[in-house]
Design a protein around this motif. Sequence first.
Motif, PDB file in Angstrom:
ATOM      1  N   PHE A  65       0.833  -1.212   0.000  1.00 34.78           N
ATOM      2  CA  PHE A  65       0.000   0.000   0.000  1.00 34.78           C
ATOM      3  C   PHE A  65       0.867   1.261   0.000  1.00 34.78           C
ATOM      4  O   PHE A  65       1.884   1.325   0.682  1.00 34.78           O
ATOM      5  N   ARG A  66       0.385   2.258  -0.746  1.00 35.72           N
ATOM      6  CA  ARG A  66       1.098   3.530  -0.773  1.00 35.72           C
ATOM      7  C   ARG A  66       1.074   4.201   0.610  1.00 35.72           C
ATOM      8  O   ARG A  66       2.059   4.759   1.055  1.00 35.72           O
ATOM      9  N   GLN A  67      -0.097   4.121   1.267  1.00 35.08           N
ATOM     10  CA  GLN A  67      -0.220   4.715   2.609  1.00 35.08           C
ATOM     11  C   GLN A  67      -0.829   3.691   3.565  1.00 35.08           C
ATOM     12  O   GLN A  67      -2.044   3.683   3.783  1.00 35.08           O
ATOM     13  N   PRO A  68       0.012   2.823   4.120  1.00 30.16           N
ATOM     14  CA  PRO A  68      -0.514   1.826   5.068  1.00 30.16           C
ATOM     15  C   PRO A  68      -1.202   2.527   6.241  1.00 30.16           C
ATOM     16  O   PRO A  68      -0.775   3.604   6.662  1.00 30.16           O
ATOM     17  N   LEU A  69      -2.274   1.927   6.721  1.00 29.28           N
ATOM     18  CA  LEU A  69      -3.020   2.514   7.844  1.00 29.28           C
ATOM     19  C   LEU A  69      -2.474   1.917   9.141  1.00 29.28           C
ATOM     20  O   LEU A  69      -2.736   0.760   9.457  1.00 29.28           O
ATOM     21  N   LYS A  70      -1.708   2.720   9.855  1.00 27.20           N
ATOM     22  CA  LYS A  70      -1.037   2.222  11.059  1.00 27.20           C
ATOM     23  C   LYS A  70      -1.390   3.089  12.256  1.00 27.20           C
ATOM     24  O   LYS A  70      -1.611   4.291  12.107  1.00 27.20           O
ATOM     25  N   PRO A  71      -1.403   2.507  13.452  1.00 29.77           N
ATOM     26  CA  PRO A  71      -1.666   3.323  14.643  1.00 29.77           C
ATOM     27  C   PRO A  71      -0.523   4.295  14.896  1.00 29.77           C
ATOM     28  O   PRO A  71       0.642   3.975  14.652  1.00 29.77           O
ATOM     29  N   ILE A  72      -0.889   5.468  15.356  1.00 29.49           N
ATOM     30  CA  ILE A  72       0.096   6.435  15.823  1.00 29.49           C
ATOM     31  C   ILE A  72      -0.183   6.650  17.303  1.00 29.49           C
ATOM     32  O   ILE A  72      -1.322   6.976  17.682  1.00 29.49           O
TER      33      ILE A  72
END
Length: 395
Positions: free
Chosen positions: A359-366
């Motif tokens: 993915f271009r912008q992986p959805l990860k916790p911040i």
Amino acid sequence: MKITGIRLTEVQGRLEHEGRFWEERLVRPVDVYADQRSEGPPPLARLSERVNRVTSIFLEVLTDGSLTGLSGPVGADQAWVIDRQLKGLVIGQDPLAIERIWDRLYRFAVHGRKGVVMQAISVIDCALWDLKGKWANAPVYQLLGGPMRDGLPAYASALGCSVRPDDAARRARELVDQGYTATKWFFRHGPGDGKAGMDLNITLTRALREAVGKDVDLMLDAWMSWDVPYLTQIAPALAEASPRWLEEPVLPDRIASYAEIRRRVPFPVAGGEHEYTRWGCKQLLDAGAVDVLQPDIYWAGGISELLKICALASTYDVQVVPHGHSTPATAHALFAQPAQLCPYIEYLVKWNEIHQLFFRQPLKPINGRIVPPDRPGMGMELDETKIEQRREVSS
Ligand SMILES: [Mg+2]
């Protein structure tokens, strides 16, 4: 607008990682057999000391307009079912009429109410929601009535991490330092390993609780591999660690055992990761089998079905914390659910390195939270620079 095809594409890329990626595997129901028990974690294909080969299949719904819908990665067995059995029922349909497509597939696949076929229906459903979001130029959670909150607390799921007590304690502390307020760990031992294995499970649990302190939620996962006598024996020691829940203590069909365990143990019981559709989940709810229901969006029927499961569970006052196979799909669904019903999103810390690799912008916790993505659809776009090889697997 009409659906003109479903394209399944296998892509290959590289994942850089120092040392062995999967450090340990979890206990499995089949481990009652000694020859299975001794198997180690599955190796990734390695190109060198630091570089692993990752292969994933993605699904695209194609239309006669410019819009497409994306989902995946998809298992090879699911891809086969989609290509050979389900594709023909979807082509020619209006892609925005998702409920109609789901119902057609469900009524067609009468042997597929559970298992691989329902997983295949699930990923088609998620691709259609991605397409609908792009059509509306809105994130999927907005189409579902969200966002209901500005962040989802993620619990760090440590699948594949070493469960040697020192290693696990160190890793659990690192996760807390990263901002997680909850973490889940997986046992390696079950009834086939006798008292020595049970002692190792207890030692792990104590080490984890000591490492994270009393204010962090600690979840424990037996991955369907225990039974009522094992639970009865180990429960007092687990209770000392005050787990937020014990997950999947027994095989999914043993609903009466779930209910019996829930009566006997002084901590919450979670399950439903390997259950399918609203009708499967209703059996767990009717039996009083679980405190926390855990359907997976990519397995239990897609976003469309998860909405129904959440509505159903809310009438029983049972919380829903979906299994986290696809972080983007799960996040969009949960942003449209109340925090009281769905308090957490699962984030598998190792699995997501593979699952979101392309993915271009992986959805990860911040800082332990996932914030609502603002891109249209699921916000999943493949990054061509990460794809070294590709081939179409659909006919
Ligand atoms: Mg689990």
